[in-house]
Design a protein around this motif. Sequence first.
Motif, short mmCIF file in Angstrom:
data_model
loop_
_atom_site.label_atom_id
_atom_site.label_comp_id
_atom_site.label_asym_id
_atom_site.label_seq_id
_atom_site.Cartn_x
_atom_site.Cartn_y
_atom_site.Cartn_z
N HIS A 21 0.65 -1.09 0.01
CA HIS A 21 0.14 -0.07 0.05
C HIS A 21 1.02 1.19 0.05
O HIS A 21 1.94 1.33 0.46
CB HIS A 21 -0.85 -0.02 1.20
CG HIS A 21 -1.71 -1.13 1.71
ND1 HIS A 21 -2.62 -1.77 0.63
CD2 HIS A 21 -1.55 -1.95 2.64
CE1 HIS A 21 -2.98 -2.75 1.30
NE2 HIS A 21 -2.63 -3.04 2.52
N GLU A 65 -3.63 3.62 2.36
CA GLU A 65 -4.57 3.49 1.05
C GLU A 65 -4.77 1.98 0.43
O GLU A 65 -4.33 1.40 0.24
CB GLU A 65 -3.79 4.46 0.03
CG GLU A 65 -4.64 4.61 -1.10
CD GLU A 65 -4.15 5.46 -2.29
OE1 GLU A 65 -4.71 6.28 -2.94
OE2 GLU A 65 -2.87 5.25 -2.52
N GLU A 98 -6.89 1.24 -2.35
CA GLU A 98 -7.49 1.34 -3.58
C GLU A 98 -7.60 0.13 -4.23
O GLU A 98 -8.78 -0.32 -4.90
CB GLU A 98 -6.82 2.32 -4.56
CG GLU A 98 -7.01 3.82 -4.03
CD GLU A 98 -6.74 4.68 -5.23
OE1 GLU A 98 -7.64 5.46 -5.99
OE2 GLU A 98 -5.53 4.88 -5.34
N ASP A 99 -6.57 -0.83 -4.09
CA ASP A 99 -6.65 -2.06 -4.87
C ASP A 99 -7.19 -3.40 -3.80
O ASP A 99 -6.77 -4.34 -3.97
CB ASP A 99 -5.55 -2.45 -5.44
CG ASP A 99 -4.38 -2.32 -4.60
OD1 ASP A 99 -4.54 -1.72 -3.35
OD2 ASP A 99 -3.31 -2.33 -5.07
N TYR A 153 -13.87 -4.37 -1.95
CA TYR A 153 -14.91 -3.54 -1.99
C TYR A 153 -16.00 -4.09 -2.49
O TYR A 153 -16.08 -5.03 -3.25
CB TYR A 153 -14.30 -2.19 -2.56
CG TYR A 153 -14.42 -2.36 -4.06
CD1 TYR A 153 -15.45 -2.19 -4.87
CD2 TYR A 153 -13.08 -2.58 -4.39
CE1 TYR A 153 -14.96 -2.20 -6.21
CE2 TYR A 153 -12.73 -2.68 -5.80
CZ TYR A 153 -13.80 -2.34 -6.91
OH TYR A 153 -13.51 -2.55 -8.16
N GLN A 170 -16.95 2.02 -4.91
CA GLN A 170 -15.73 2.30 -5.66
C GLN A 170 -14.46 1.87 -4.72
O GLN A 170 -14.34 2.03 -3.45
CB GLN A 170 -15.84 3.90 -5.95
CG GLN A 170 -16.87 4.29 -6.64
CD GLN A 170 -16.62 3.63 -8.26
OE1 GLN A 170 -15.34 3.43 -8.86
NE2 GLN A 170 -17.79 3.30 -8.75
N PRO A 171 -13.25 1.60 -5.44
CA PRO A 171 -12.17 1.22 -4.73
C PRO A 171 -11.41 2.46 -4.27
O PRO A 171 -10.37 3.07 -4.72
CB PRO A 171 -11.13 0.36 -5.65
CG PRO A 171 -11.74 1.35 -7.08
CD PRO A 171 -13.39 1.56 -6.92
N ASN A 172 -12.03 3.24 -3.20
CA ASN A 172 -11.48 4.28 -2.48
C ASN A 172 -11.01 4.12 -1.06
O ASN A 172 -11.08 4.99 -0.46
CB ASN A 172 -12.30 5.65 -2.80
CG ASN A 172 -13.68 5.41 -2.21
OD1 ASN A 172 -13.98 4.46 -1.81
ND2 ASN A 172 -14.33 6.60 -2.21
N ASN A 173 -10.82 2.99 -0.71
CA ASN A 173 -10.66 2.69 0.83
C ASN A 173 -9.52 3.37 1.41
O ASN A 173 -8.47 3.52 1.01
CB ASN A 173 -10.86 1.10 1.10
CG ASN A 173 -12.09 0.31 0.52
OD1 ASN A 173 -12.67 0.81 -0.43
ND2 ASN A 173 -12.37 -0.88 0.87
N ASP A 195 -13.87 2.16 4.58
CA ASP A 195 -15.16 2.26 3.60
C ASP A 195 -15.98 0.87 3.86
O ASP A 195 -17.34 1.20 3.66
CB ASP A 195 -14.31 1.95 2.29
CG ASP A 195 -15.44 2.31 1.04
OD1 ASP A 195 -15.81 3.54 0.90
OD2 ASP A 195 -15.80 1.39 0.38
#
Length: 336
Positions: A157, A177, A179-180, A183, A188-191, A216
């Motif tokens: 990350h 972060e 993102e990948d 979810y 959306q992948p914004n975790n 998220d």
Amino acid sequence: MNIKMILMSSAAALAAISSAQAADAIVAAEPEPVEYVRVCDAYGSGYFYIPGTETCLKISGYIRFQVNVSPNAGGASDWDAVTRGQLQFTAKSDTEYGPLTGVIVLQTNADNASSQVAKLDSAYIDIAGIRAGLFYSWWDDGLSGETDDIGSKVTLHNSIRYQYEADNFYAGISVDELEDGYYSAGEQPNNVGVAIGIGGKAGVFSYQVTAGYDTDNEEGAVRAMGTVAIGPGTLGLAGVYSSGPNSYYQAAEWAVAAEYAIKATDKLKITPAAQYYGNYGIVAGDFNDNNDAWKVGLTVDYQIVDNFYAKATVNYLDPDQGNDVTSGFFRLQRAF
């Protein structure tokens, strides 16, 4: 004028010309001394000073050849050969806050000559316990064998963390972060996640407790691991619990794992292991109730010569609802 006078006149003229040329001669400058690479032993072996600086640099890495075996490992085939090359650059220098460290890890994976993936595997700055950049989280850690499945699916990350370290103890907190990561459908992948790590050693016993909260998904996970030297080997135990599928743990609602790493010889290690999953897998965004699973495996590590290793593993997974799967790999790795 006789011959003697001619010779004497010629000699005088040549002497005058030579003196004039000597007065105007160009003297070549002395070459500046070359600064040879100096060994830097302040941070361990392998470091050297970057010429003209007080920064110490270490270059390391490995070359790996591996054959994976599992259903559809290579698309239509049940086996697939892959090769990896990795280079790591570690730079260190002293500051009033302690060592300033910078790390860059470059990695290339090749499934074949025409299919290669190059990536930045890590890149971070570290000083006074603060680390910022792209690096692996505590959830990347596991037991020594290849059977346990108690970590995140994605553990690399962009993060910032603080870690306090003493001789046999560490404790830290990180903001990650994700993102990948995992979810839910429609999200959306914004975790963003927050994780903590605590670990250390006490004699022959070592331990680690790791927890993470996925903001998220509003779910979290906690994991505990410990190892202790017993007889000819090391016993390892681990347990993990997840409140719901999230980026830190999503394989099952809970799981326990155990292994015994047997030091058969100075070069040979044999590690049988097992894991049990409760509510294994994900259905409709939640763990699959009443679908337990168990897994057993064996890993063999052998040091052929210094910095040259072989590893082989085979694992068998049997879920209540689903097909059983046998998988494994054989690996050769040269480190430097």
